[in-house]
Design an enzyme around this catalytic site. Structure first.
Site, PDB file in Angstrom:
ATOM      1  N   GLY A 149     -37.550  57.053  20.816  1.00  0.00           N
ATOM      2  CA  GLY A 149     -37.377  56.515  19.480  1.00  0.00           C
ATOM      3  C   GLY A 149     -37.371  57.524  18.359  1.00  0.00           C
ATOM      4  O   GLY A 149     -37.439  57.150  17.181  1.00  0.00           O
ATOM      5  N   THR A 150     -37.241  58.802  18.675  1.00  0.00           N
ATOM      6  CA  THR A 150     -37.289  59.809  17.612  1.00  0.00           C
ATOM      7  C   THR A 150     -36.147  59.648  16.613  1.00  0.00           C
ATOM      8  O   THR A 150     -36.344  59.741  15.398  1.00  0.00           O
ATOM      9  CB  THR A 150     -37.254  61.232  18.197  1.00  0.00           C
ATOM     10  OG1 THR A 150     -36.152  61.341  19.114  1.00  0.00           O
ATOM     11  CG2 THR A 150     -38.535  61.560  18.936  1.00  0.00           C
ATOM     12  N   GLY A 151     -34.939  59.397  17.113  1.00  0.00           N
ATOM     13  CA  GLY A 151     -33.803  59.261  16.208  1.00  0.00           C
ATOM     14  C   GLY A 151     -33.913  58.034  15.333  1.00  0.00           C
ATOM     15  O   GLY A 151     -33.645  58.093  14.122  1.00  0.00           O
ATOM     16  N   CYS A 152     -34.308  56.910  15.929  1.00  0.00           N
ATOM     17  CA  CYS A 152     -34.509  55.676  15.156  1.00  0.00           C
ATOM     18  C   CYS A 152     -35.561  55.908  14.078  1.00  0.00           C
ATOM     19  O   CYS A 152     -35.397  55.494  12.919  1.00  0.00           O
ATOM     20  CB  CYS A 152     -34.963  54.545  16.064  1.00  0.00           C
ATOM     21  SG  CYS A 152     -33.837  54.136  17.409  1.00  0.00           S
TER      22      CYS A 152
ATOM     23  N   LYS B  10     -28.767  66.633  13.714  1.00  0.00           N
ATOM     24  CA  LYS B  10     -30.053  66.942  14.328  1.00  0.00           C
ATOM     25  C   LYS B  10     -29.863  67.863  15.531  1.00  0.00           C
ATOM     26  O   LYS B  10     -29.102  67.546  16.435  1.00  0.00           O
ATOM     27  CB  LYS B  10     -30.744  65.643  14.749  1.00  0.00           C
ATOM     28  CG  LYS B  10     -30.982  64.682  13.595  1.00  0.00           C
ATOM     29  CD  LYS B  10     -31.507  63.338  14.057  1.00  0.00           C
ATOM     30  CE  LYS B  10     -30.508  62.588  14.902  1.00  0.00           C
ATOM     31  NZ  LYS B  10     -30.922  61.207  15.221  1.00  0.00           N
TER      32      LYS B  10
ATOM     33  N   THR C 251     -41.262  61.075  23.279  1.00  0.00           N
ATOM     34  CA  THR C 251     -40.114  61.305  22.403  1.00  0.00           C
ATOM     35  C   THR C 251     -39.233  60.068  22.248  1.00  0.00           C
ATOM     36  O   THR C 251     -38.183  60.132  21.614  1.00  0.00           O
ATOM     37  CB  THR C 251     -39.246  62.450  22.958  1.00  0.00           C
ATOM     38  OG1 THR C 251     -38.853  62.137  24.312  1.00  0.00           O
ATOM     39  CG2 THR C 251     -40.003  63.769  22.950  1.00  0.00           C
TER      40      THR C 251
END
Length: 275
Positions: free
Chosen positions: A209-212, A175, A207
């Site tokens: 928690g975007t990766g989770c 990412k 933003t």
């Protein structure tokens, strides 16, 4: 058959990341969510003030007990925290999840707070990645796993994604959100090659928690596909594009929630609540 997705991750009391974000994402995308806790955290939208790990033996017991009874069509890991937990999770899930395993190597929160110890990075690299079907690091996490400097341009992402692929996972989604610019560019690396996927960058403070959320969206879509066609191999590109579309809408709707005074959460039910 009802698609079932599993998250093995830490808890976020604010509901924007960790198992709370994962379960919301599973539900929004039509998968029944199950969860194994690896850690309790004290955090809000401004940062993390404490982490209380769950003992590795009990994490493994949670996984084993669940899989003794429930067919899980896809799983994802999030914050594991310590090397013993990483090893316990890898051993407990090996050969027992009915579908793909997505590894989100959570090491640093959006706020910049460190969430893992040094030994855990080596354990993820050496023990967890070889059993992963997909790994979804961001730029700093990829650098930590590779022991190299973080990429500074989109042009550096393909080489790092291929290097991560050499560590054992079947696919890598690297990412590039940390790199800035008018577009957010990720790269997907598989044995067939490397392709880029881009979305317009959304100017927002929501933003958290975007990766989770992205990795959970991938797991939910994989679970739906596996439940419908148990013998089918993952078709990574359309799954990744679908997950990115979901995250884009969640990012666009996040500020409207008005949660907290720091980096607020994305809106996991954007468009669904309104409907």
């Amino acid at each position: 058959m009802t698609p079932v997705a599993l998250t093995v991750a830490g808890s976020d009391p604010g509901g924007g990341a960790g198992i709370q974000a994962d379960l919301k994402t599973f539900s929004a995308l039509g998968a029944y969510g199950t969860a194994v806790l690896t850690a309790l955290t004290a955090q809000n939208t401004r940062g993390v003030t404490g982490v209380h790990p769950v003992p590795a033996e009990f994490v493994a017991e949670q996984v084993a007990t669940l899989l003794d009874d429930v067919t899980v069509h896809a799983a994802k890991t999030g914050m594991l925290g310590t090397a013993p937990v990483v090893r316990a999770v890898a051993a407990a899930m090996a050969g027992r999840v009915a579908g793909p395993v997505v590894v989100d190597p959570v090491m640093v929160a959006t706020s910049g707070d460190r969430l893992v110890d040094d030994d855990a990075i080596a354990a993820v690299r050496d023990v967890l990645l070889p059993v992963a079907d997909l790994v979804t690091p961001n730029v700093p996490e990829a650098a930590a796993l590779l022991g190299t400097a973080p990429a500074t341009t989109v042009g550096e992402l393909p080489a790092q994604a291929r290097a991560l692929l050499d560590l054992g996972p079947r696919a890598v989604l690297l990412k590039g959100g940390h790199l800035g610019g008018t577009e957010s560019v990720d790269v997907l690396a598989t044995a067939a090659g490397v392709v880029a996927t881009a979305r317009p960058r959304i100017a927002t403070r929501a933003t958290h928690g975007t990766g989770c959320t992205l990795s959970a969206a991938v797991a939910a879509l994989l679970a739906r596909r596996r439940a419908a066609a148990p013998d089918a191999e993952p078709d990574w590109a359309p799954v990744v594009e679908g997950a990115r579309d979901y995250l884009q809408a969640a990012l666009a709707g996040g500020e409207a929630l008005g949660i907290g005074s720091g980096h607020g959460p994305v809106h996991h039910f954007a468009g669904i609540w309104e409907a």
